[in-house]
Design a protein around this motif. Structure first.
Motif, PDB file in Angstrom:
ATOM      1  N   TYR A  73       0.887  -1.169  -0.073  1.00  0.00           N
ATOM      2  CA  TYR A  73       0.028  -0.015   0.052  1.00  0.00           C
ATOM      3  C   TYR A  73       0.911   1.356  -0.045  1.00  0.00           C
ATOM      4  CZ  TYR A  73      -3.457   3.497   1.533  1.00  0.00           C
ATOM      5  OH  TYR A  73      -4.298   4.458   1.824  1.00  0.00           O
ATOM      6  N   ASP A  74       0.933   2.038  -1.029  1.00  0.00           N
ATOM      7  CA  ASP A  74       1.495   3.531  -1.012  1.00  0.00           C
ATOM      8  C   ASP A  74       0.434   4.502  -1.023  1.00  0.00           C
ATOM      9  OD1 ASP A  74       3.845   4.763  -1.297  1.00  0.00           O
ATOM     10  OD2 ASP A  74       3.378   4.985  -3.443  1.00  0.00           O
ATOM     11  N   LYS A  75       0.635   5.400   0.125  1.00  0.00           N
ATOM     12  CA  LYS A  75      -0.021   6.525   0.309  1.00  0.00           C
ATOM     13  C   LYS A  75       1.090   7.478   0.311  1.00  0.00           C
ATOM     14  CE  LYS A  75      -3.093   8.893   3.521  1.00  0.00           C
ATOM     15  NZ  LYS A  75      -3.637   8.856   4.910  1.00  0.00           N
ATOM     16  N   PRO A  76       0.970   8.629  -0.505  1.00  0.00           N
ATOM     17  CA  PRO A  76       1.998   9.593  -0.496  1.00  0.00           C
ATOM     18  C   PRO A  76       2.331  10.400   0.860  1.00  0.00           C
ATOM     19  CG  PRO A  76       0.688   9.566  -2.603  1.00  0.00           C
ATOM     20  CD  PRO A  76      -0.069   8.817  -1.680  1.00  0.00           C
ATOM     21  N   ARG A  77       3.114  10.910   1.183  1.00  0.00           N
ATOM     22  CA  ARG A  77       3.320  11.736   2.388  1.00  0.00           C
ATOM     23  C   ARG A  77       2.727  13.119   2.045  1.00  0.00           C
ATOM     24  NH1 ARG A  77       6.442   9.548   6.667  1.00  0.00           N
ATOM     25  NH2 ARG A  77       7.359   7.711   6.052  1.00  0.00           N
ATOM     26  N   PRO A  78       2.263  13.691   3.130  1.00  0.00           N
ATOM     27  CA  PRO A  78       1.872  15.143   2.852  1.00  0.00           C
ATOM     28  C   PRO A  78       2.543  16.039   2.136  1.00  0.00           C
ATOM     29  CG  PRO A  78       1.708  14.429   5.232  1.00  0.00           C
ATOM     30  CD  PRO A  78       2.417  13.487   4.380  1.00  0.00           C
ATOM     31  N   PHE A  79       3.972  16.223   2.177  1.00  0.00           N
ATOM     32  CA  PHE A  79       4.675  16.887   1.608  1.00  0.00           C
ATOM     33  C   PHE A  79       5.141  16.454   0.214  1.00  0.00           C
ATOM     34  CE2 PHE A  79       7.319  13.970   3.830  1.00  0.00           C
ATOM     35  CZ  PHE A  79       8.231  13.445   2.753  1.00  0.00           C
ATOM     36  N   GLU A  80       4.686  15.579  -0.305  1.00  0.00           N
ATOM     37  CA  GLU A  80       4.878  14.748  -1.840  1.00  0.00           C
ATOM     38  C   GLU A  80       3.918  15.580  -2.678  1.00  0.00           C
ATOM     39  OE1 GLU A  80       6.360  10.793  -2.395  1.00  0.00           O
ATOM     40  OE2 GLU A  80       5.894  10.606  -0.368  1.00  0.00           O
ATOM     41  N   LYS A  81       2.514  15.921  -2.173  1.00  0.00           N
ATOM     42  CA  LYS A  81       1.414  16.295  -2.866  1.00  0.00           C
ATOM     43  C   LYS A  81       1.037  17.711  -2.835  1.00  0.00           C
ATOM     44  CE  LYS A  81      -1.353  12.951  -4.478  1.00  0.00           C
ATOM     45  NZ  LYS A  81      -2.735  12.283  -4.263  1.00  0.00           N
ATOM     46  N   ARG A  82       1.776  18.310  -1.813  1.00  0.00           N
ATOM     47  CA  ARG A  82       1.460  19.564  -1.451  1.00  0.00           C
ATOM     48  C   ARG A  82       2.497  20.481  -0.789  1.00  0.00           C
ATOM     49  NH1 ARG A  82      -2.374  16.335  -0.068  1.00  0.00           N
ATOM     50  NH2 ARG A  82      -3.881  17.426  -1.304  1.00  0.00           N
ATOM     51  N   ARG A  83       2.380  21.826  -0.786  1.00  0.00           N
ATOM     52  CA  ARG A  83       3.367  22.405  -0.013  1.00  0.00           C
ATOM     53  C   ARG A  83       3.025  22.578   1.314  1.00  0.00           C
ATOM     54  NH1 ARG A  83       7.184  26.741  -1.065  1.00  0.00           N
ATOM     55  NH2 ARG A  83       6.985  28.473   0.540  1.00  0.00           N
ATOM     56  N   VAL A  84       3.978  22.089   2.378  1.00  0.00           N
ATOM     57  CA  VAL A  84       3.708  22.042   3.653  1.00  0.00           C
ATOM     58  C   VAL A  84       4.993  22.106   4.504  1.00  0.00           C
ATOM     59  CG1 VAL A  84       1.780  20.165   3.590  1.00  0.00           C
ATOM     60  CG2 VAL A  84       3.844  19.500   4.213  1.00  0.00           C
ATOM     61  N   GLY A  85       4.760  22.488   5.724  1.00  0.00           N
ATOM     62  CA  GLY A  85       5.843  22.624   6.508  1.00  0.00           C
ATOM     63  C   GLY A  85       6.387  21.392   7.092  1.00  0.00           C
ATOM     64  N   ILE A  86       7.834  21.052   6.849  1.00  0.00           N
ATOM     65  CA  ILE A  86       8.454  19.919   7.132  1.00  0.00           C
ATOM     66  C   ILE A  86       9.628  20.383   8.054  1.00  0.00           C
ATOM     67  CG2 ILE A  86       9.609  19.811   4.872  1.00  0.00           C
ATOM     68  CD1 ILE A  86       9.500  16.735   5.231  1.00  0.00           C
ATOM     69  N   LEU A  87       9.626  19.825   9.034  1.00  0.00           N
ATOM     70  CA  LEU A  87      10.832  20.244   9.971  1.00  0.00           C
ATOM     71  C   LEU A  87      12.103  19.562   9.947  1.00  0.00           C
ATOM     72  CD1 LEU A  87       8.436  21.319  13.400  1.00  0.00           C
ATOM     73  CD2 LEU A  87       9.491  22.810  11.137  1.00  0.00           C
ATOM     74  N   ILE A  88      11.943  18.225   9.599  1.00  0.00           N
ATOM     75  CA  ILE A  88      12.976  17.320   9.403  1.00  0.00           C
ATOM     76  C   ILE A  88      13.049  16.339   8.298  1.00  0.00           C
ATOM     77  CG2 ILE A  88      13.501  17.278  12.041  1.00  0.00           C
ATOM     78  CD1 ILE A  88      11.689  14.802  12.298  1.00  0.00           C
ATOM     79  N   PRO A  89      13.893  16.016   7.768  1.00  0.00           N
ATOM     80  CA  PRO A  89      13.758  15.175   6.606  1.00  0.00           C
ATOM     81  C   PRO A  89      13.133  13.858   6.634  1.00  0.00           C
ATOM     82  CG  PRO A  89      16.157  15.683   7.375  1.00  0.00           C
ATOM     83  CD  PRO A  89      15.305  16.159   8.091  1.00  0.00           C
ATOM     84  N   SER A  90      12.561  13.362   5.803  1.00  0.00           N
ATOM     85  CA  SER A  90      11.832  11.993   5.713  1.00  0.00           C
ATOM     86  C   SER A  90      12.191  10.985   4.691  1.00  0.00           C
ATOM     87  CB  SER A  90      10.090  12.290   5.815  1.00  0.00           C
ATOM     88  OG  SER A  90       9.433  11.402   5.693  1.00  0.00           O
ATOM     89  N   LYS A  91      11.897   9.769   4.906  1.00  0.00           N
ATOM     90  CA  LYS A  91      11.784   8.972   3.816  1.00  0.00           C
ATOM     91  C   LYS A  91      10.793   9.191   2.876  1.00  0.00           C
ATOM     92  CE  LYS A  91      13.830   5.133   6.605  1.00  0.00           C
ATOM     93  NZ  LYS A  91      13.403   3.793   6.981  1.00  0.00           N
ATOM     94  N   MET A  92      10.933   8.535   1.561  1.00  0.00           N
ATOM     95  CA  MET A  92       9.845   8.797   0.703  1.00  0.00           C
ATOM     96  C   MET A  92       8.747   7.699   0.377  1.00  0.00           C
ATOM     97  SD  MET A  92      10.142  12.058  -0.363  1.00  0.00           S
ATOM     98  CE  MET A  92       9.443  12.093  -2.030  1.00  0.00           C
ATOM     99  N   ASP A  93       8.764   6.959   1.548  1.00  0.00           N
ATOM    100  CA  ASP A  93       7.986   5.772   1.470  1.00  0.00           C
ATOM    101  C   ASP A  93       6.478   6.297   1.758  1.00  0.00           C
ATOM    102  OD1 ASP A  93       8.668   5.988   4.345  1.00  0.00           O
ATOM    103  OD2 ASP A  93       8.879   4.086   4.735  1.00  0.00           O
ATOM    104  N   SER A  94       5.782   5.223   1.813  1.00  0.00           N
ATOM    105  CA  SER A  94       4.184   5.447   2.191  1.00  0.00           C
ATOM    106  C   SER A  94       4.173   6.020   3.326  1.00  0.00           C
ATOM    107  CB  SER A  94       3.460   4.116   2.233  1.00  0.00           C
ATOM    108  OG  SER A  94       2.087   4.093   2.357  1.00  0.00           O
TER     109      SER A  94
END
Length: 170
Positions: A73-94
């Motif tokens: 199951y692959d659900k895009p992370r919030p920052f993948e589809k829209r501009r959001v505040g991201i404070l720390i790096p994240s993996k690009m997995d589901s």
């Protein structure tokens, strides 16, 4: 509704550095609290050693569940589809399920079954861990709620398996 709630929580990030730092700390380092508690229980006495082993089993089972869900199951992370505040790096997995949250709730639920006060404190820390994952921009609220439910269910399954091995009823 999921997106709106995410945006309301996430737009608070980046405004107050001390709160951001706390959320980053909880998000990145909260798991060490659970590891420390499990280690203390492991060396405390025989009954607590069994609780620590069951908690470890529950955490391991939840990790397996999380791995297989992410595999299929692959659900895009919030920052993948829209501009959001991201404070720390994240993996690009589901985005679902949240590993931090599922592991936290698996450990907390197991401890709660044996130690009401300690388990309650751990449940609050688990909820804060999940909240911090939204705050830092990595997960939607539905990811956190679903992960909390999955983590708790793995604890219940582990408890049932432990009872069946002993020949008792839960």
């Amino acid at each position: 509704m999921d997106l709106r709630l995410f945006q309301r929580i996430n737009k608070l990030s980046g405004r107050l550095s001390p709160i951001d730092n706390l959320m980053i700390f909880i998000s990145n380092r909260g798991r060490y609290v659970y590891a420390f508690i499990i280690l203390v229980l492991l060396f405390k006495n025989r009954k607590n050693k069994q609780i620590a082993i069951e908690t470890g089993s529950s955490v391991l089972l939840s990790l397996v569940v999380q791995f297989f869900i992410k595999l299929f199951y692959d659900k895009p992370r919030p920052f993948e589809k829209r501009r959001v505040g991201i404070l720390i790096p994240s993996k690009m997995d589901s985005s679902f399920p949240s590993k931090h949250t599922i592991l936290a709730f698996a450990a907390s639920t197991t401890i709660l079954m044996f130690h009401r006060k300690l388990g309650t404190i751990m449940m609050w820390i688990s909820a804060l861990t999940g909240f911090s994952r939204i705050w830092v921009g990595h997960h939607y609220p539905s990811d956190i709620i679903g992960s909390a439910i999955l983590g708790s269910l793995t604890s219940i399954v582990t408890r049932i398996i432990s009872f069946s091995k002993l020949g008792n009823k839960p």
